[in-house]
Design a protein around this motif. Structure first.
Motif, short mmCIF file in Angstrom:
data_model
loop_
_atom_site.label_atom_id
_atom_site.label_comp_id
_atom_site.label_asym_id
_atom_site.label_seq_id
_atom_site.Cartn_x
_atom_site.Cartn_y
_atom_site.Cartn_z
N LEU A 254 0.76 -1.13 0.02
CA LEU A 254 -0.11 -0.05 -0.02
C LEU A 254 0.86 1.26 0.01
N ASN A 255 0.05 2.39 -0.27
CA ASN A 255 1.08 3.68 -0.23
C ASN A 255 1.39 3.80 1.20
N VAL A 256 2.51 4.49 1.66
CA VAL A 256 3.03 4.32 3.14
C VAL A 256 1.94 5.08 3.99
N ALA A 257 1.14 6.28 3.61
CA ALA A 257 0.20 6.45 4.61
C ALA A 257 -0.92 5.80 4.79
N ALA A 258 -1.34 4.89 3.62
CA ALA A 258 -2.44 4.01 3.87
C ALA A 258 -1.91 2.78 4.88
N ALA A 259 -0.63 2.38 4.45
CA ALA A 259 -0.26 1.35 5.29
C ALA A 259 -0.06 1.57 6.83
N ALA A 260 0.33 2.83 7.34
CA ALA A 260 0.35 3.39 8.51
C ALA A 260 -0.81 3.43 9.05
N ALA A 261 -2.01 3.92 8.12
CA ALA A 261 -3.34 3.86 8.92
C ALA A 261 -3.83 2.45 9.35
N VAL A 262 -3.53 1.45 8.45
CA VAL A 262 -3.94 -0.12 8.86
C VAL A 262 -3.18 -0.46 9.97
N ALA A 263 -1.94 -0.10 10.14
CA ALA A 263 -0.96 -0.79 11.09
C ALA A 263 -1.41 -0.04 12.18
N CYS A 264 -1.40 1.40 12.28
CA CYS A 264 -1.88 1.99 13.49
C CYS A 264 -3.17 1.46 14.37
N TYR A 265 -4.17 1.37 13.45
CA TYR A 265 -5.39 0.85 13.77
C TYR A 265 -5.23 -0.53 14.42
N GLU A 266 -4.62 -1.51 13.92
CA GLU A 266 -4.39 -3.06 14.28
C GLU A 266 -3.59 -2.91 15.61
N LEU A 267 -2.65 -2.25 15.67
CA LEU A 267 -1.59 -2.26 16.74
C LEU A 267 -2.02 -0.97 17.92
N ARG A 268 -3.17 -0.47 17.85
CA ARG A 268 -3.33 0.57 18.77
C ARG A 268 -3.60 0.14 20.28
N ASP A 269 -3.03 1.16 20.95
CA ASP A 269 -3.04 0.68 22.54
C ASP A 269 -4.06 1.45 23.33
N VAL A 270 -4.44 0.90 24.47
CA VAL A 270 -5.37 1.75 25.14
C VAL A 270 -4.79 2.06 26.51
N THR A 271 -3.62 1.93 26.82
CA THR A 271 -2.92 2.41 27.87
C THR A 271 -2.60 3.98 27.78
N PRO A 272 -3.11 4.66 28.71
CA PRO A 272 -2.82 6.23 28.49
C PRO A 272 -1.52 6.39 28.26
N SER A 273 -1.07 7.40 27.53
CA SER A 273 0.18 8.14 27.39
C SER A 273 0.65 8.98 28.25
N ARG A 274 1.82 9.11 28.57
CA ARG A 274 2.44 9.96 29.61
C ARG A 274 3.02 11.02 28.99
N ILE A 275 2.75 11.30 27.70
CA ILE A 275 3.18 12.39 27.08
C ILE A 275 2.25 13.56 27.01
N SER A 276 2.89 14.72 27.43
CA SER A 276 1.56 15.93 27.38
C SER A 276 1.78 16.68 25.93
#
Length: 279
Positions: A254-276
């Motif tokens: 896939l186009n790199v942006a489309a691949a990033a969207a697919v991967a980000c969704y599949e690998l998403r995490d529910v743990t809250p970030s500690r970055i402001s």
């Protein structure tokens, strides 16, 4: 209170920040020299101001003034009011959104600041501004914590990247890696599993990697490569795992942006970030 100034001369020196917005090389030089970036469209301008980036000036067609007037009440800044024809002469293209702002650049995060994240996208040498903007937008929208950029990757504060990101470059933490050669080791030292998105004989599918993360939750730095060649062999060799998106229909990737969207969704995490997000 903002000062409104009618301008009818495209050569007026006060419009220098807005000259030739499609000339990438000129804009890189000008924007770096003067520490500015250009926000295009009322929504993006508002997001930049609300994120705390100080405006240098505004360039507006008359019909856009009322929609942004509430911003001007608290700003000591000049608003250049021009016809749409003059705006096109100055910028070099038809500004169909009719509103531009020159904003002060600010460095808000370093690579070290992002090491407390749970999920990071790491862009190697992605030079297309729209792809960088799209990756930042999908990372922000899907809930990832930030984006790291290799030294040669495109500028997230270039006008086209900002526009494609819909202003999420102002909210999602992003920074540049100073060391292309050894920067991934630093991520690993901070507890990240470094996952390279690439076609490789020893790759695992995205589904397999996602299942492994659900069984063994951990931090992930997802490497995305250039639009043509993909990730360099150097970065692939440094990854803990190589991941591919299973494809069909004779399509290899896939186009790199489309691949990033697919991967980000599949690998998403529910743990809250500690970055402001405010930097």
């Amino acid at each position: 209170m903002a000062t409104f100034i009618d301008i009818d001369d495209p050569a007026d020196s006060r419009l220098a920040d807005y000259v030739s917005l499609r000339d990438v090389n000129l804009r890189k030089s000008l924007e770096a020299e003067h520490g500015l970036f250009i926000a295009e469209g009322a929504k993006v301008i508002r997001r930049a101001c609300e994120a705390g980036y100080p405006p240098r000036s505004f360039l507006l067609a008359p019909r856009w003034i009322d929609g942004l007037r509430d911003l001007f009440d608290d700003l000591d800044v000049e608003v250049y009011v021009v016809s749409e024809a003059l705006s096109e002469q100055v910028t070099g293209f038809h500004v169909h959104r009719g509103a531009l702002a020159s904003m002060c650049r600010q460095t808000r995060w370093s690579a070290v600041d992002l090491t407390d994240a749970r999920r990071l996208v790491v862009c190697e040498d992605i030079v297309d501004h729209t792809n960088v903007g799209a990756i930042i937008r999908c990372a922000a929208g899907i809930g990832w914590d930030g984006v790291l950029l290799a030294p040669r990757a495109a500028d997230p504060l270039y006008r086209r990247a900002i526009k494609t990101s819909m202003g999420t470059v102002f909210q999602l933490p992003w920074a540049r890696l100073e060391d292309w050669s050894g920067g991934l080791d630093e991520l690993r030292n901070h507890g990240f599993t470094v996952a390279a998105m690439a076609l490789s004989d020893d790759s695992v599918t995205l589904d397999e990697f996602s299942a492994d993360l659900r069984a063994n939750p951990r931090k992930v730095a997802l490497l995305m490569g250039t639009e043509g060649a993909g990730l360099s062999s150097h970065w692939i060799s440094q990854a803990d795992v190589v991941v591919r998106i299973p494809m069909a229909g004779g399509v290899d990737s896939l186009n790199v942006a489309a691949a990033a969207a697919v991967a980000c969704y599949e690998l998403r995490d529910v743990t809250p970030s500690r970055i402001s997000p405010s930097g």
